[in-house]
Design a protein around this motif. Structure first.
Motif, PDB file in Angstrom:
ATOM      1  N   MET A 192     -32.622 -20.492  14.795  1.00 20.36           N
ATOM      2  CA  MET A 192     -32.035 -19.358  14.087  1.00 20.36           C
ATOM      3  C   MET A 192     -30.569 -19.152  14.516  1.00 20.36           C
ATOM      4  SD  MET A 192     -32.695 -16.924  11.976  1.00 20.36           S
ATOM      5  CE  MET A 192     -32.320 -15.295  11.517  1.00 20.36           C
ATOM      6  N   LYS A 193     -30.342 -19.229  15.826  1.00 25.06           N
ATOM      7  CA  LYS A 193     -28.995 -19.031  16.358  1.00 25.06           C
ATOM      8  C   LYS A 193     -28.028 -20.105  15.828  1.00 25.06           C
ATOM      9  CE  LYS A 193     -26.920 -18.064  20.869  1.00 25.06           C
ATOM     10  NZ  LYS A 193     -27.146 -18.101  22.312  1.00 25.06           N
ATOM     11  N   LYS A 194     -28.505 -21.360  15.775  1.00 26.33           N
ATOM     12  CA  LYS A 194     -27.675 -22.445  15.253  1.00 26.33           C
ATOM     13  C   LYS A 194     -27.328 -22.207  13.789  1.00 26.33           C
ATOM     14  CE  LYS A 194     -28.100 -26.773  17.255  1.00 26.33           C
ATOM     15  NZ  LYS A 194     -28.700 -28.104  17.304  1.00 26.33           N
ATOM     16  N   SER A 195     -28.279 -21.707  13.028  1.00 29.33           N
ATOM     17  CA  SER A 195     -28.042 -21.441  11.607  1.00 29.33           C
ATOM     18  C   SER A 195     -26.976 -20.367  11.418  1.00 29.33           C
ATOM     19  CB  SER A 195     -29.339 -20.993  10.926  1.00 29.33           C
ATOM     20  OG  SER A 195     -30.287 -22.017  10.970  1.00 29.33           O
ATOM     21  N   ILE A 196     -27.038 -19.325  12.240  1.00 36.29           N
ATOM     22  CA  ILE A 196     -26.038 -18.245  12.149  1.00 36.29           C
ATOM     23  C   ILE A 196     -24.654 -18.779  12.482  1.00 36.29           C
ATOM     24  CG2 ILE A 196     -25.289 -16.064  13.177  1.00 36.29           C
ATOM     25  CD1 ILE A 196     -28.303 -15.347  13.411  1.00 36.29           C
ATOM     26  N   PHE A 197     -24.550 -19.562  13.558  1.00 34.16           N
ATOM     27  CA  PHE A 197     -23.253 -20.145  13.922  1.00 34.16           C
ATOM     28  C   PHE A 197     -22.746 -21.079  12.821  1.00 34.16           C
ATOM     29  CE2 PHE A 197     -24.024 -19.027  18.473  1.00 34.16           C
ATOM     30  CZ  PHE A 197     -22.827 -18.360  18.681  1.00 34.16           C
ATOM     31  N   PHE A 198     -23.657 -21.836  12.219  1.00 29.63           N
ATOM     32  CA  PHE A 198     -23.262 -22.758  11.150  1.00 29.63           C
ATOM     33  C   PHE A 198     -22.723 -21.991   9.944  1.00 29.63           C
ATOM     34  CE2 PHE A 198     -24.047 -25.493   7.461  1.00 29.63           C
ATOM     35  CZ  PHE A 198     -23.355 -26.626   7.865  1.00 29.63           C
ATOM     36  N   ILE A 199     -23.423 -20.951   9.542  1.00 31.08           N
ATOM     37  CA  ILE A 199     -22.980 -20.138   8.394  1.00 31.08           C
ATOM     38  C   ILE A 199     -21.640 -19.468   8.688  1.00 31.08           C
ATOM     39  CG2 ILE A 199     -23.518 -18.065   7.041  1.00 31.08           C
ATOM     40  CD1 ILE A 199     -26.506 -18.967   7.259  1.00 31.08           C
ATOM     41  N   LEU A 200     -21.497 -18.925   9.903  1.00 28.54           N
ATOM     42  CA  LEU A 200     -20.217 -18.317  10.286  1.00 28.54           C
ATOM     43  C   LEU A 200     -19.096 -19.355  10.274  1.00 28.54           C
ATOM     44  CD1 LEU A 200     -21.289 -15.940  13.209  1.00 28.54           C
ATOM     45  CD2 LEU A 200     -20.481 -15.276  10.935  1.00 28.54           C
ATOM     46  N   GLY A 201     -19.408 -20.567  10.729  1.00 28.57           N
ATOM     47  CA  GLY A 201     -18.422 -21.645  10.712  1.00 28.57           C
ATOM     48  C   GLY A 201     -17.986 -22.003   9.301  1.00 28.57           C
ATOM     49  N   LEU A 202     -18.950 -22.074   8.383  1.00 28.41           N
ATOM     50  CA  LEU A 202     -18.614 -22.375   6.986  1.00 28.41           C
ATOM     51  C   LEU A 202     -17.752 -21.281   6.370  1.00 28.41           C
ATOM     52  CD1 LEU A 202     -21.927 -23.856   5.510  1.00 28.41           C
ATOM     53  CD2 LEU A 202     -19.790 -25.051   6.017  1.00 28.41           C
ATOM     54  N   ILE A 203     -18.141 -20.029   6.596  1.00 27.31           N
ATOM     55  CA  ILE A 203     -17.355 -18.907   6.064  1.00 27.31           C
ATOM     56  C   ILE A 203     -15.938 -18.945   6.636  1.00 27.31           C
ATOM     57  CG2 ILE A 203     -17.115 -16.381   6.086  1.00 27.31           C
ATOM     58  CD1 ILE A 203     -20.233 -16.283   6.003  1.00 27.31           C
ATOM     59  N   SER A 204     -15.848 -19.207   7.920  1.00 21.42           N
ATOM     60  CA  SER A 204     -14.552 -19.228   8.581  1.00 21.42           C
ATOM     61  C   SER A 204     -13.664 -20.371   8.077  1.00 21.42           C
ATOM     62  CB  SER A 204     -14.759 -19.337  10.094  1.00 21.42           C
ATOM     63  OG  SER A 204     -13.548 -19.256  10.766  1.00 21.42           O
ATOM     64  N   ILE A 205     -14.252 -21.528   7.852  1.00 25.72           N
ATOM     65  CA  ILE A 205     -13.437 -22.645   7.359  1.00 25.72           C
ATOM     66  C   ILE A 205     -12.983 -22.390   5.925  1.00 25.72           C
ATOM     67  CG2 ILE A 205     -15.190 -24.227   6.421  1.00 25.72           C
ATOM     68  CD1 ILE A 205     -13.657 -26.446   8.019  1.00 25.72           C
ATOM     69  N   ILE A 206     -13.813 -21.716   5.135  1.00 26.41           N
ATOM     70  CA  ILE A 206     -13.405 -21.346   3.774  1.00 26.41           C
ATOM     71  C   ILE A 206     -12.235 -20.358   3.832  1.00 26.41           C
ATOM     72  CG2 ILE A 206     -14.126 -20.093   1.699  1.00 26.41           C
ATOM     73  CD1 ILE A 206     -16.942 -21.390   2.161  1.00 26.41           C
ATOM     74  N   LEU A 207     -12.356 -19.340   4.687  1.00 22.58           N
ATOM     75  CA  LEU A 207     -11.271 -18.363   4.822  1.00 22.58           C
ATOM     76  C   LEU A 207      -9.997 -19.023   5.345  1.00 22.58           C
ATOM     77  CD1 LEU A 207     -13.233 -15.297   6.247  1.00 22.58           C
ATOM     78  CD2 LEU A 207     -12.234 -15.535   3.962  1.00 22.58           C
ATOM     79  N   GLY A 208     -10.139 -19.946   6.282  1.00 18.98           N
ATOM     80  CA  GLY A 208      -8.972 -20.666   6.797  1.00 18.98           C
ATOM     81  C   GLY A 208      -8.296 -21.500   5.731  1.00 18.98           C
ATOM     82  N   THR A 209      -9.096 -22.116   4.869  1.00 17.82           N
ATOM     83  CA  THR A 209      -8.541 -22.913   3.775  1.00 17.82           C
ATOM     84  C   THR A 209      -7.816 -22.016   2.777  1.00 17.82           C
ATOM     85  OG1 THR A 209     -10.323 -24.517   4.056  1.00 17.82           O
ATOM     86  CG2 THR A 209      -9.102 -24.582   1.984  1.00 17.82           C
ATOM     87  N   VAL A 210      -8.404 -20.879   2.455  1.00 14.81           N
ATOM     88  CA  VAL A 210      -7.744 -19.922   1.560  1.00 14.81           C
ATOM     89  C   VAL A 210      -6.447 -19.427   2.196  1.00 14.81           C
ATOM     90  CG1 VAL A 210      -7.963 -17.643   0.490  1.00 14.81           C
ATOM     91  CG2 VAL A 210      -9.870 -19.243   0.398  1.00 14.81           C
ATOM     92  N   GLY A 211      -6.455 -19.270   3.525  1.00 13.87           N
ATOM     93  CA  GLY A 211      -5.283 -18.803   4.253  1.00 13.87           C
ATOM     94  C   GLY A 211      -4.082 -19.728   4.156  1.00 13.87           C
ATOM     95  N   ILE A 212      -4.327 -20.979   3.822  1.00 11.16           N
ATOM     96  CA  ILE A 212      -3.209 -21.911   3.625  1.00 11.16           C
ATOM     97  C   ILE A 212      -2.335 -21.432   2.472  1.00 11.16           C
ATOM     98  CG2 ILE A 212      -2.612 -24.270   2.904  1.00 11.16           C
ATOM     99  CD1 ILE A 212      -5.186 -25.182   4.367  1.00 11.16           C
ATOM    100  N   PHE A 213      -2.967 -20.810   1.476  1.00 15.07           N
ATOM    101  CA  PHE A 213      -2.267 -20.419   0.263  1.00 15.07           C
ATOM    102  C   PHE A 213      -1.902 -18.934   0.204  1.00 15.07           C
ATOM    103  CE2 PHE A 213      -5.139 -23.965  -0.574  1.00 15.07           C
ATOM    104  CZ  PHE A 213      -4.212 -24.933  -0.927  1.00 15.07           C
ATOM    105  N   LEU A 214      -2.567 -18.108   0.994  1.00 17.34           N
ATOM    106  CA  LEU A 214      -2.287 -16.667   1.002  1.00 17.34           C
ATOM    107  C   LEU A 214      -1.557 -16.295   2.290  1.00 17.34           C
ATOM    108  CD1 LEU A 214      -5.653 -15.150  -0.281  1.00 17.34           C
ATOM    109  CD2 LEU A 214      -3.533 -15.467  -1.551  1.00 17.34           C
ATOM    110  N   PRO A 215      -0.377 -15.707   2.178  1.00 15.17           N
ATOM    111  CA  PRO A 215       0.439 -15.444   3.359  1.00 15.17           C
ATOM    112  C   PRO A 215      -0.182 -14.474   4.372  1.00 15.17           C
ATOM    113  CG  PRO A 215       1.552 -14.684   1.360  1.00 15.17           C
ATOM    114  CD  PRO A 215       0.281 -15.332   0.946  1.00 15.17           C
ATOM    115  N   LEU A 216      -1.008 -13.554   3.934  1.00 11.58           N
ATOM    116  CA  LEU A 216      -1.554 -12.570   4.871  1.00 11.58           C
ATOM    117  C   LEU A 216      -2.826 -13.024   5.564  1.00 11.58           C
ATOM    118  CD1 LEU A 216      -0.995  -9.206   3.000  1.00 11.58           C
ATOM    119  CD2 LEU A 216       0.246 -10.126   4.947  1.00 11.58           C
ATOM    120  N   LEU A 217      -3.423 -14.099   5.103  1.00 11.63           N
ATOM    121  CA  LEU A 217      -4.664 -14.591   5.690  1.00 11.63           C
ATOM    122  C   LEU A 217      -4.333 -15.760   6.612  1.00 11.63           C
ATOM    123  CD1 LEU A 217      -7.664 -13.889   5.415  1.00 11.63           C
ATOM    124  CD2 LEU A 217      -7.831 -15.658   3.676  1.00 11.63           C
ATOM    125  N   PRO A 218      -4.562 -15.603   7.916  1.00 11.47           N
ATOM    126  CA  PRO A 218      -4.185 -16.667   8.846  1.00 11.47           C
ATOM    127  C   PRO A 218      -5.105 -17.880   8.723  1.00 11.47           C
ATOM    128  CG  PRO A 218      -5.375 -14.962   9.999  1.00 11.47           C
ATOM    129  CD  PRO A 218      -5.195 -14.480   8.581  1.00 11.47           C
TER     130      PRO A 218
END
Length: 124
Positions: free
Chosen positions: A1-27
């Motif tokens: 269960m713990k691994k699944s939560i970390f995996f989902i958080l990692g996916l969300i974070s990498i998506i936000l990081g990718t979006v941040g490449i194009f949006l100036p306020l999102l690091p």
């Protein structure tokens, strides 16, 4: 269960990081570093994907392992940050948002300048 939560958080974070490449306020970098942390706890494959990525892998490795970035990358980051924040300040009409953008600019600039400056490796 713990691994699944970390995996989902990692996916969300990498998506936000990718979006941040194009949006100036999102690091981008903090989200990619958080993804690296989450995948380190959940998926060796995705952890290695971030570290070995052709586009940003070297930058993430330098930041994560050596706690610094090259002078060239500092200049590039500060230039892009200055242009994007300046454009955002120009487009925003509310004074409190302009102040917020200035605070973000100063905070990120301080952080980048306080990082250790790494010597550039001519092999890459």
């Amino acid at each position: 269960m713990k691994k699944s939560i970390f995996f989902i958080l990692g996916l969300i974070s990498i998506i936000l990081g990718t979006v941040g490449i194009f949006l100036p306020l999102l690091p981008t970098t903090p989200f990619l570093l958080f993804s690296l942390f989450c995948f380190g706890k959940s998926s060796k494959r995705f952890h290695n994907f971030i570290l070995e990525n052709k586009i940003f892998g070297k930058y993430i490795r330098d930041y994560h392992e050596k706690k610094g970035i090259t002078l060239k990358n500092k200049i590039n980051v500060l230039l892009i940050l200055s242009i994007s924040i300046s454009f955002s300040i120009y487009k925003v009409n509310q004074i409190h948002l302009r102040i917020f953008l200035i605070v973000v600019f100063l905070g990120v600039t301080y952080h980048i300048l306080s990082l250790k400056t790494l010597k550039e490796n001519k092999e890459n």
